[in-house]
Design a protein around this motif. Structure first.
Motif: not given
Length: 272
Positions: A64-76
């Motif tokens: 669940q932690l990993l799923d939540l992390f991957k749902s973030l709007d991550a930008r380089v």
């Protein structure tokens, strides 16, 4: 029994090498997704604690932690251009490795290297947190030379791109009982609500030389001193002033204050 010959021995060695190479290569390919998820899991702990997405005291499982992390709007972000780099995958990009790669990093002029970095990556992965379609905060990585080794952490700032929403130091080797207070939640909690810049845009945040008195002049830009750890305290001030100054995220944050970023639907990974 057939007599062994040099040619037969050579063929045997070559066949053994080919078979071993095949299995090693296959293992690398098969284990890569697992390795990537493990790396993301370690990173997710440090980032998610600053997002405000996990209720205080709530325990959630790794998946669940990993799923939540991957749902973030991550930008380089290209730091020098103050612009996103959509062609770089934020989930696989390794900023620490990039800092040592001449093709992906730049040398910091000695007069500007207040954080003791030597080189820095041209790119950094930032995490934007959206709530109900509105930007809530941004989580940014920081690092700098401490007394004994590099200090690594993250700082979260609110949507005004000035107020600190939280910070975490996840790797350091400062003096036990003194400088290592930078990794203690009690001291880190004092950062919440502090300001980075004044009304003129000057970066004023620092670790004070003593306790910060509420209401005192400049108190909104200061956190309490680290008793007996002046070198570490100065190092933290220096790394903050570098990363939120003109050589770091300063130009990007100034740009975002004028033209706030828009929510992205392309960077978040599928979580199924």
């Amino acid at each position: 029994m057939a007599r062994d010959t040099p040619i037969r021995a050579l063929v045997t060695v070559l066949l053994t090498a080919v078979v071993c190479s095949f299995f090693v290569s296959a293992s690398v390919v098969l284990l890569r997704p697992i390795q990537l998820n493990n790396e993301l899991l370690k990173r997710s702990d440090n980032v998610l604690v600053l997002t405000g997405l996990i209720p205080a005291g709530e325990q959630i499982g790794d998946e669940q932690l990993l799923d939540l992390f991957k749902s973030l709007d991550a930008r380089v972000i290209d730091i020098d251009a103050a612009a996103p780099v959509p062609e770089i995958d934020p989930w696989t990009f390794d900023g620490r490795a990039a800092a040592a790669d001449p093709d992906l990093s730049v040398t910091i002029p000695a007069g500007e290297d207040i954080a003791g970095l030597g080189r820095r990556s041209r790119y950094k992965t930032l995490y934007l947190v959206w709530k109900d379609g509105e930007l809530d905060r941004v989580v940014l990585p920081i690092r700098g030379a401490g007394m004994w080794s590099m200090i690594y952490g993250y700082v979260a700032i609110e949507s005004d791109f000035n107020t600190i929403a939280g910070m975490v130091i996840y790797e350091q080797n400062e003096t036990p009982g003194l400088g290592d207070m930078i990794a203690k939640p009690y001291w880190q909690s004092k950062w919440v609500g502090k300001k980075l810049y004044d009304a003129q845009g000057d970066m004023l945040f620092r670790v004070a030389e003593g306790p910060v008195q509420a209401g005192a002049a400049g108190a909104e830009y200061e956190v309490d001193a680290l008793t007996g750890a002046t070198i570490t305290a100065n190092a933290v001030t220096a790394l903050m002033r570098y990363w939120f100054g003109p050589g770091g995220y300063g130009p990007l944050l100034e740009q975002w204050r004028a033209r706030p970023p828009q929510e992205s639907t392309t960077n978040a990974r599928e979580t199924t």
